[in-house]
Design an enzyme around this catalytic site. Structure first.
Site, PDB file in Angstrom:
ATOM      1  N   ASP A  13     -38.845  23.385 -47.358  1.00  0.00           N
ATOM      2  CA  ASP A  13     -38.631  22.729 -48.660  1.00  0.00           C
ATOM      3  C   ASP A  13     -39.409  23.393 -49.787  1.00  0.00           C
ATOM      4  O   ASP A  13     -39.781  22.754 -50.767  1.00  0.00           O
ATOM      5  CB  ASP A  13     -39.018  21.233 -48.594  1.00  0.00           C
ATOM      6  CG  ASP A  13     -38.400  20.524 -47.414  1.00  0.00           C
ATOM      7  OD1 ASP A  13     -37.165  20.580 -47.281  1.00  0.00           O
ATOM      8  OD2 ASP A  13     -39.141  19.910 -46.624  1.00  0.00           O
ATOM      9  N   LYS A  16     -36.630  27.881 -51.350  1.00  0.00           N
ATOM     10  CA  LYS A  16     -36.009  29.142 -50.931  1.00  0.00           C
ATOM     11  C   LYS A  16     -34.634  29.329 -51.560  1.00  0.00           C
ATOM     12  O   LYS A  16     -34.242  30.444 -51.896  1.00  0.00           O
ATOM     13  CB  LYS A  16     -35.865  29.168 -49.406  1.00  0.00           C
ATOM     14  CG  LYS A  16     -37.169  29.160 -48.653  1.00  0.00           C
ATOM     15  CD  LYS A  16     -36.948  29.124 -47.162  1.00  0.00           C
ATOM     16  CE  LYS A  16     -36.291  27.857 -46.683  1.00  0.00           C
ATOM     17  NZ  LYS A  16     -37.080  26.645 -46.924  1.00  0.00           N
ATOM     18  N   GLY A  40     -31.960  22.046 -45.442  1.00  0.00           N
ATOM     19  CA  GLY A  40     -31.166  22.009 -46.664  1.00  0.00           C
ATOM     20  C   GLY A  40     -31.748  22.868 -47.766  1.00  0.00           C
ATOM     21  O   GLY A  40     -32.959  23.043 -47.867  1.00  0.00           O
ATOM     22  N   HIS A  41     -30.858  23.433 -48.575  1.00  0.00           N
ATOM     23  CA  HIS A  41     -31.272  24.166 -49.770  1.00  0.00           C
ATOM     24  C   HIS A  41     -30.631  23.510 -50.977  1.00  0.00           C
ATOM     25  O   HIS A  41     -29.430  23.230 -50.972  1.00  0.00           O
ATOM     26  CB  HIS A  41     -30.803  25.628 -49.706  1.00  0.00           C
ATOM     27  CG  HIS A  41     -31.531  26.439 -48.679  1.00  0.00           C
ATOM     28  ND1 HIS A  41     -31.050  27.630 -48.197  1.00  0.00           N
ATOM     29  CD2 HIS A  41     -32.700  26.228 -48.046  1.00  0.00           C
ATOM     30  CE1 HIS A  41     -31.896  28.120 -47.306  1.00  0.00           C
ATOM     31  NE2 HIS A  41     -32.904  27.278 -47.210  1.00  0.00           N
ATOM     32  N   GLN A 220     -35.874  26.453 -43.472  1.00  0.00           N
ATOM     33  CA  GLN A 220     -37.116  25.767 -43.115  1.00  0.00           C
ATOM     34  C   GLN A 220     -38.329  26.634 -43.460  1.00  0.00           C
ATOM     35  O   GLN A 220     -38.291  27.387 -44.424  1.00  0.00           O
ATOM     36  CB  GLN A 220     -37.089  25.338 -41.650  1.00  0.00           C
ATOM     37  CG  GLN A 220     -35.915  24.397 -41.353  1.00  0.00           C
ATOM     38  CD  GLN A 220     -35.791  24.071 -39.904  1.00  0.00           C
ATOM     39  OE1 GLN A 220     -35.707  24.946 -39.072  1.00  0.00           O
ATOM     40  NE2 GLN A 220     -35.758  22.794 -39.589  1.00  0.00           N
TER      41      GLN A 220
END
Length: 425
Positions: A13, A16, A40-41, A220
């Site tokens: 988180d 990225k 998630g991004h 991650q």
């Protein structure tokens, strides 16, 4: 050498997606090499916010994106994400999926839930999306790979072989699924996905031989690495740059730069040791200012001061060549800012993480205090425009982690990224 890697260098988180999206403008191809839809991004593109879970963030660049063999892919979740992007006018025709990545099936998700329930108070806080159980099958050599999944006869044959074995271990699965129900639903997904599947290792080798610019996108964070993270509160793969070769099917000499993404503070989602955690008003301040809630889970993230010990471990395992420092604006308004420079453990000062959870839980952060800044920095366009105390904070981080800050972020939009050194492919 034409490869650049973007990796999270904390517990995930870190931002990225934004850096990947920025660097993708220079790349020809963007590759994700590990994890599944547990990571998630969040991307702000064309004024809209997008949350991606599987598809590489480089999809917004219009270039080809590759989902490497190190990933585990939920076909249903993948097709939902494709629709989500298509509905927003984003072209997904250039996605390529490795024929060697492993397929997440509904029984993997059920097993994930069963395992967490069985562990009770010792549960590790997984996202319950079947990631771990799929990697278990991979290393037990009973997993179903994408190349088998898209071959209807072979898929059925493998289901008949594998599913009874899972029922023997988890009898409750028989009440939820059958080989026939799994096959009838998932063979339809396979038909849609099949045109996107290929040997991505050969494809990547061809591109790199042609000196195409390849961006490798981590998911991650390195502190969730199965070997080097805070085990067992980790993921089931290698999220750092150390996972690129295994997860993308290329050799290490193709990697030119490894950019570590870090926050100006530290966060963590779920259970596990967190030496610099703040359970006070400052922690709440950082959480709300930074909108620290999970992209996938929506869980509130735990917050804490910047931890140089953690980032140094990430630098070491990923051979980081530069740092992107994110969310610097979140700290505006604090009178004093602390940095963890080392740990005190059993009466000694140490600069690495103990290998056991018990050991990490017993360390005491050694803090250095620095004066904060009150100014709003969200419109800053250069390092020199930052308040002096903010400049000093960045320089001190560089000294402690032995790596230069090559860019920093003062807000969520692409335009709020200040580049100090160009990243060349």
């Amino acid at each position: 050498m034409a490869g650049v890697v973007v990796v999270g260098s904390m517990w995930g988180d870190e931002g990225k997606g934004k850096v990947t999206d920025y660097l993708a403008q220079k790349a020809d191809v963007v590759v994700r090499y590990a994890g599944g839809n547990n990571a998630g991004h969040t991307i702000v593109y064309d004024g809209k916010k997008f949350a991606l879970k599987l598809i590489p963030s480089g999809i917004f660049s219009g270039h080809e994106v590759i989902m490497g063999n190190g990933m585990v892919v939920n076909p249903k979740a993948f097709l939902e994400e494709v629709k989500y992007l298509n509905d927003a006018g984003i072209d997904t025709s250039k996605i390529r999926i490795s024929d060697r990545c492993h397929v997440i099936l509904p029984y993997h998700i059920a097993i994930d839930n069963i395992q967490e329930e069985r562990k009770g108070a010792h549960s590790i806080g997984t996202t319950k999306r079947g990631i771990g159980p799929t990697y278990v099958d991979k290393y037990s050599r009973i997993g179903i790979r994408m190349g088998e999944f898209i071959d209807e006869d072979l898929f059925l044959e493998r289901l008949k072989e594998v599913f009874p074995m899972k029922v023997m271990e988890y009898p409750e699965l028989a009440e939820q699924f059958s080989v026939e129900s799994l096959f009838e639903e998932y063979k339809e997904y396979a038909k849609i996905i099949k045109p996107l599947v290929c040997d991505t290792g050969i494809l990547l080798d061809q591109y790199l031989q042609e000196n195409r610019k390849v961006l490798f996108e981590g998911a991650q964070g390195a502190m969730l690495d199965i070997d080097y993270g805070t085990y067992p509160y980790v993921t089931s793969s290698h999220p750092g740059a150390n996972g690129v070769c295994e997860g993308a099917g290329i050799g290490p000499l193709y990697i030119k730069e490894a950019i570590g993404i870090i926050k100006s503070y530290t966060t963590r989602v779920g259970a596990g040791p967190f030496p610099t955690e703040l359970n006070d008003e400052i922690g709440d301040f950082i959480r709300e200012r930074g909108h620290e809630y999970g992209t996938v889970t929506k869980r509130p993230r735990r917050t804490g001061w910047f931890d140089a010990v953690v980032v140094n471990q990430s630098r070491r395992i990923s051979s980081l060549t530069g740092i992107a420092l994110m969310l610097l604006d979140v700290l505006s308004g604090l009178d004093t800012i602390k940095i963890c420079t080392a740990y005190k453990y059993k009466g000694e000062i140490i600069h690495g993480l103990p290998s056991t959870v018990k050991g990490i839980e017993e360390v005491e952060p050694v803090y250095e205090e620095m004066p904060g800044w009150q100014e709003d920095i969200t419109d800053v366009k250069s390092f020199e425009e930052l308040p002096v105390n903010c400049q000093n904070y960045i320089r001190r981080i560089e000294e402690l982690i032995h790596c230069p800050v090559v860019m920093f972020s003062v807000g969520p939009d692409r335009s709020q990224t200040v580049v100090l050194k160009d990243i060349e492919f």
